[in-house]
Motif scaffolding. Structure first.
Motif, PDB file in Angstrom:
ATOM      1  N   VAL A 102       0.824  33.811  49.852  1.00 58.36           N
ATOM      2  CA  VAL A 102       1.523  33.868  51.133  1.00 58.36           C
ATOM      3  C   VAL A 102       2.428  35.090  51.166  1.00 58.36           C
ATOM      4  CG1 VAL A 102       1.474  31.377  51.469  1.00 58.36           C
ATOM      5  CG2 VAL A 102       3.393  32.411  50.265  1.00 58.36           C
ATOM      6  N   GLN A 103       2.840  35.446  52.373  1.00 62.97           N
ATOM      7  CA  GLN A 103       3.745  36.565  52.566  1.00 62.97           C
ATOM      8  C   GLN A 103       5.141  36.038  52.845  1.00 62.97           C
ATOM      9  OE1 GLN A 103       2.249  39.410  52.054  1.00 62.97           O
ATOM     10  NE2 GLN A 103       4.039  40.733  52.249  1.00 62.97           N
ATOM     11  N   VAL A 104       6.098  36.433  52.026  1.00 59.53           N
ATOM     12  CA  VAL A 104       7.495  36.043  52.217  1.00 59.53           C
ATOM     13  C   VAL A 104       8.296  37.327  52.389  1.00 59.53           C
ATOM     14  CG1 VAL A 104       9.491  34.852  51.264  1.00 59.53           C
ATOM     15  CG2 VAL A 104       7.196  33.976  50.794  1.00 59.53           C
ATOM     16  N   GLY A 105       8.642  37.630  53.625  1.00 60.01           N
ATOM     17  CA  GLY A 105       9.283  38.916  53.892  1.00 60.01           C
ATOM     18  C   GLY A 105       8.324  40.044  53.566  1.00 60.01           C
ATOM     19  N   ASN A 106       8.768  40.967  52.708  1.00 65.33           N
ATOM     20  CA  ASN A 106       7.922  42.083  52.282  1.00 65.33           C
ATOM     21  C   ASN A 106       7.181  41.786  50.986  1.00 65.33           C
ATOM     22  OD1 ASN A 106       8.613  43.790  54.440  1.00 65.33           O
ATOM     23  ND2 ASN A 106      10.517  44.399  53.404  1.00 65.33           N
ATOM     24  N   GLU A 107       7.307  40.565  50.507  1.00 62.94           N
ATOM     25  CA  GLU A 107       6.741  40.224  49.202  1.00 62.94           C
ATOM     26  C   GLU A 107       5.461  39.397  49.340  1.00 62.94           C
ATOM     27  OE1 GLU A 107       8.040  41.392  46.556  1.00 62.94           O
ATOM     28  OE2 GLU A 107      10.159  41.777  46.952  1.00 62.94           O
ATOM     29  N   SER A 108       4.480  39.692  48.515  1.00 62.61           N
ATOM     30  CA  SER A 108       3.279  38.880  48.396  1.00 62.61           C
ATOM     31  C   SER A 108       3.517  37.874  47.273  1.00 62.61           C
ATOM     32  CB  SER A 108       2.062  39.759  48.072  1.00 62.61           C
ATOM     33  OG  SER A 108       0.900  38.972  47.939  1.00 62.61           O
ATOM     34  N   VAL A 109       3.403  36.606  47.597  1.00 64.92           N
ATOM     35  CA  VAL A 109       3.741  35.547  46.647  1.00 64.92           C
ATOM     36  C   VAL A 109       2.521  34.680  46.367  1.00 64.92           C
ATOM     37  CG1 VAL A 109       5.171  33.513  46.261  1.00 64.92           C
ATOM     38  CG2 VAL A 109       6.148  35.504  47.404  1.00 64.92           C
ATOM     39  N   ASN A 110       2.199  34.521  45.090  1.00 70.13           N
ATOM     40  CA  ASN A 110       1.079  33.687  44.671  1.00 70.13           C
ATOM     41  C   ASN A 110       1.630  32.348  44.184  1.00 70.13           C
ATOM     42  OD1 ASN A 110      -1.100  32.477  43.282  1.00 70.13           O
ATOM     43  ND2 ASN A 110      -2.010  34.469  42.867  1.00 70.13           N
ATOM     44  N   LEU A 111       1.311  31.286  44.910  1.00 67.18           N
ATOM     45  CA  LEU A 111       1.789  29.956  44.550  1.00 67.18           C
ATOM     46  C   LEU A 111       0.718  29.193  43.781  1.00 67.18           C
ATOM     47  CD1 LEU A 111       3.462  28.891  47.934  1.00 67.18           C
ATOM     48  CD2 LEU A 111       4.539  29.988  45.961  1.00 67.18           C
ATOM     49  N   ALA A 112       1.053  28.786  42.584  1.00 64.22           N
ATOM     50  CA  ALA A 112       0.193  27.922  41.777  1.00 64.22           C
ATOM     51  C   ALA A 112       0.744  26.508  41.916  1.00 64.22           C
ATOM     52  CB  ALA A 112       0.196  28.364  40.318  1.00 64.22           C
ATOM     53  N   ILE A 113       0.033  25.653  42.655  1.00 64.48           N
ATOM     54  CA  ILE A 113       0.552  24.334  43.022  1.00 64.48           C
ATOM     55  C   ILE A 113      -0.144  23.244  42.208  1.00 64.48           C
ATOM     56  CG2 ILE A 113       0.969  22.749  44.920  1.00 64.48           C
ATOM     57  CD1 ILE A 113       0.665  25.168  46.827  1.00 64.48           C
ATOM     58  N   TRP A 114       0.652  22.489  41.460  1.00 62.84           N
ATOM     59  CA  TRP A 114       0.134  21.406  40.632  1.00 62.84           C
ATOM     60  C   TRP A 114       0.420  20.075  41.305  1.00 62.84           C
ATOM     61  CZ3 TRP A 114      -2.566  21.811  36.024  1.00 62.84           C
ATOM     62  CH2 TRP A 114      -2.666  23.106  35.495  1.00 62.84           C
ATOM     63  N   ASP A 115      -0.632  19.355  41.617  1.00 57.67           N
ATOM     64  CA  ASP A 115      -0.546  18.041  42.250  1.00 57.67           C
ATOM     65  C   ASP A 115      -0.705  16.990  41.162  1.00 57.67           C
ATOM     66  OD1 ASP A 115      -0.711  15.803  43.859  1.00 57.67           O
ATOM     67  OD2 ASP A 115      -2.779  16.186  44.471  1.00 57.67           O
ATOM     68  N   THR A 116       0.359  16.244  40.867  1.00 58.10           N
ATOM     69  CA  THR A 116       0.325  15.304  39.745  1.00 58.10           C
ATOM     70  C   THR A 116       0.013  13.887  40.204  1.00 58.10           C
ATOM     71  OG1 THR A 116       2.695  14.835  39.898  1.00 58.10           O
ATOM     72  CG2 THR A 116       2.027  16.678  38.501  1.00 58.10           C
ATOM     73  N   ALA A 117      -0.503  13.090  39.277  1.00 61.14           N
ATOM     74  CA  ALA A 117      -0.816  11.685  39.568  1.00 61.14           C
ATOM     75  C   ALA A 117       0.471  10.883  39.717  1.00 61.14           C
ATOM     76  CB  ALA A 117      -1.669  11.102  38.448  1.00 61.14           C
TER      77      ALA A 117
END
Length: 202
Positions: free
Chosen positions: A50-65
């Motif tokens: 995603v783009q946050v301001g001028n920064e490109s941000v890579n989100l690694a999202i862990w969905d836990t049980a």
């Protein structure tokens, strides 16, 4: 033009079973919703840039049980997390109590090194709400978290929640970098400052 830094942040989703953690992350990453209950076994992993301001941000999202038998595995997944989304069902008092237990554990293990967002999910069932909005917001404020009212089914509040969490993590990383720079005597300057300086010399 200033160069865009590529930041990689780890976000973990915590909460009881059936509160809608998987539905929230699938809605956010894939814009998808399944009416059938999807049980997560141990953990699943999704990624979104995603783009946050001028920064490109890579989100690694862990969905836990969320099932009780998997709770002992929690520390394995949130150990190196930059942020956490704690999800509860607004119609389920127990799920809100369990979220508070997760917050205590996260703060005990990671202190302020982790940014927190609380999601009061299933606002499409507003007529069955048990957890009051002010109650949840006051609790979130007391633990340094932000609260969001969400519905994966109706796609409400999900995008805003993840974006705000990414903003908070990015801001914290920036503050930490500047603090580290001051402690070592190293000056931290960003691209905009470099551009301004170079422009004056032309």
């Amino acid at each position: 033009m200033s160069s865009k830094l590529h930041n990689q942040f780890k976000i973990v989703l915590l909460g009881e079973g059936c509160v809608g953690k998987t539905s929230c992350v699938l809605r956010y990453v894939q814009n998808d919703f399944n009416n059938r209950h999807l049980s997560t076994l141990q953990a699943s992993f999704l990624r979104k840039t995603v783009q946050v301001g001028n920064e490109s941000v890579n989100l690694a999202i862990w969905d836990t049980a969320g099932q009780e038998r998997f709770h002992a595995l929690g520390p394995i997944y949130y150990r190196d997390s930059d942020g956490a989304v704690l999800v509860y069902d607004i119609t389920d008092e127990d799920s809100f109590q369990k979220v508070q237990n997760w917050v205590k554990e996260l703060r005990k293990m990671l202190g302020n090194d982790i940014c927190l967002a609380l999601a009061g999910n299933k606002i499409d069932l507003e007529n069955k709400r048990i957890i009051g909005k002010h109650q949840a917001e006051n609790y979130a404020r007391s633990v340094g978290a932000k609260h969001f009212n969400t519905s994966a089914k109706q796609n409400k509040g999900i995008e805003e929640m993840f974006h705000c969490l990414a903003e908070d993590i990015l801001a914290k990383k920036s503050r930490d970098l500047k603090t580290a720079g001051r402690s070592t005597g190293i000056s931290i300057i960003d691209d905009s400052q470099v551009e301004k300086k170079s422009g004056c010399c032309q």
